[in-house]
Design a protein around this motif. Structure first.
Motif, short mmCIF file in Angstrom:
data_model
loop_
_atom_site.label_atom_id
_atom_site.label_comp_id
_atom_site.label_asym_id
_atom_site.label_seq_id
_atom_site.Cartn_x
_atom_site.Cartn_y
_atom_site.Cartn_z
N LYS A 1 -48.60 36.46 -1.59
CA LYS A 1 -47.88 36.24 -2.84
C LYS A 1 -46.37 36.24 -2.62
O LYS A 1 -45.64 35.50 -3.29
N ARG A 2 -45.90 37.06 -1.69
CA ARG A 2 -44.45 37.07 -1.39
C ARG A 2 -44.00 35.70 -0.90
O ARG A 2 -42.98 35.17 -1.33
N ARG A 3 -44.78 35.12 -0.01
CA ARG A 3 -44.43 33.81 0.52
C ARG A 3 -44.57 32.72 -0.54
O ARG A 3 -43.78 31.77 -0.57
N GLN A 4 -45.55 32.86 -1.39
CA GLN A 4 -45.71 31.91 -2.49
C GLN A 4 -44.49 31.93 -3.42
O GLN A 4 -44.00 30.89 -3.85
N ARG A 5 -44.00 33.13 -3.72
CA ARG A 5 -42.82 33.25 -4.58
C ARG A 5 -41.59 32.62 -3.92
O ARG A 5 -40.79 31.96 -4.58
N LEU A 6 -41.44 32.83 -2.62
CA LEU A 6 -40.32 32.23 -1.90
C LEU A 6 -40.40 30.71 -1.94
O LEU A 6 -39.39 30.02 -2.13
N HIS A 7 -41.59 30.19 -1.79
CA HIS A 7 -41.76 28.73 -1.84
C HIS A 7 -41.46 28.20 -3.24
O HIS A 7 -40.83 27.15 -3.39
N HIS A 8 -41.90 28.91 -4.25
CA HIS A 8 -41.65 28.52 -5.63
C HIS A 8 -40.14 28.41 -5.89
O HIS A 8 -39.66 27.41 -6.44
N GLN A 9 -39.41 29.44 -5.48
CA GLN A 9 -37.96 29.41 -5.66
C GLN A 9 -37.31 28.29 -4.87
O GLN A 9 -36.39 27.62 -5.34
N ALA A 10 -37.82 28.07 -3.65
CA ALA A 10 -37.26 27.02 -2.78
C ALA A 10 -37.50 25.63 -3.35
O ALA A 10 -36.62 24.76 -3.29
N GLU A 11 -38.68 25.41 -3.93
CA GLU A 11 -38.98 24.09 -4.48
C GLU A 11 -38.14 23.80 -5.71
O GLU A 11 -37.67 22.67 -5.90
N ILE A 12 -37.92 24.79 -6.55
CA ILE A 12 -37.04 24.61 -7.70
C ILE A 12 -35.63 24.25 -7.22
O ILE A 12 -35.01 23.31 -7.74
N ALA A 13 -35.14 24.98 -6.23
CA ALA A 13 -33.80 24.71 -5.71
C ALA A 13 -33.71 23.32 -5.10
O ALA A 13 -32.71 22.59 -5.31
#
Length: 283
Positions: free
Chosen positions: A114-126
């Motif tokens: 889940k930590r990595r999923q959250r990082l990816h989510h933030q990265a894709e928005i950016a």
């Protein structure tokens, strides 16, 4: 961004975002456009080289430190580790996302996953919010009038109206719809070669609980990683379709993946989109 077919054909600085499930032909279509005339922006490439670069390298180093020979060399600064991400090779991004399940089989704990999923989510928005800046850079620095945004397959999962508004304001959004005859082909392909994926957390929680109940697992740490990915992909596929369609209906236009497969060059691409705009206006 909405326009008439004539406005699109006369548009001197065509800026397009392609949305689709993995396997629909999005990147293949983008590659039909001449790189001498079109600036190609890959959301996944931007994620890997900008927003997840450090976490990806940390993950690789963590694995290397488990090998005594490499550990000694790393600690003595005798070697360094670098990514070699390209638009055509995004394996480091997938490897970082990883798969949920038994660590002894290469899986990740639920907390780490889940930590990595959250990082990816933030990265894709950016990465998607960077599109206007890159449109400007493409013309100002390199002289490109035309811009193609090959967006990641999980853009529909971001639940970020700001991202969609940004993309719609600056680009023409084109959704590549997979017809029912192709759906099973893509699902079967995913089953034979299960790959790491991004999931909305609410979707993950719901489907993980369902999967564990169906298969008698009491602990995510004992799940064979490929088993969950294979089972959940058809569920993910079905959940994404209405999200893509809602985006296309509100912000853009829809083309059929079968027609996309027939595109041979830039002229075919332009006609495909002009026809999609005309079709929507006639409905």
């Amino acid at each position: 961004m909405k326009m008439s077919p004539r406005e699109f054909l006369d548009w001197q600085t065509k800026r397009i975002t392609l949305l689709a499930m993995s396997g629909a032909g999005k990147t293949t279509l983008a590659n039909k456009l001449p790189k001498s005339k079109w600036f190609h922006y890959s959301g996944d490439y931007r994620i890997g080289t900008k927003y997840l670069e450090e976490p990806i390298l940390d993950n690789i180093k963590r694995q290397a430190m488990r090998v005594p020979f490499l550990r000694e060399l790393l600690l003595s600064d005798s070697i360094y580790i670098a990514n070699k991400i390209t638009v055509d090779n995004l394996a480091p991004v997938s490897t970082f996302l990883g798969k949920l399940g038994n660590p002894e089989l290469g899986g990740l704990s639920l907390q780490e996953f889940k930590r990595r999923q959250r990082l990816h989510h933030q990265a894709e928005i950016a990465a998607m919010n960077d599109v206007p800046e890159f449109i400007h850079k493409a013309e100002d620095i390199y002289g490109y009038k035309n811009f193609i945004n090959d967006a990641g397959g999980s853009v529909c999962e971001l639940d970020s109206p700001e991202v969609l508004e940004t993309l719609a304001l600056n680009t023409l959004i084109i959704y590549i719809k997979i017809p029912p005859a192709m759906e099973q082909i893509i699902i079967e392909r995913a089953k034979t070669d299960p790959k790491p994926l991004y999931y909305r957390e609410a979707f993950l929680d719901e489907k993980l609980a369902e999967f564990m109940s169906l298969n008698g697992y009491a602990d995510p740490n004992v799940i064979p990683p490929d088993e969950f990915v294979t089972w959940v992909f058809p569920e993910l596929f079905k959940s994404r379709l209405p999200r893509y369609e809602a985006i296309a209906e509100q912000y853009g236009y829809t083309v059929d993946a079968r027609d996309v497969a027939e595109v041979k060059d830039e002229d075919d691409f332009i006609r495909l989109i002009a026809d999609a705009i005309a079709k929507q206006q006639s409905n």
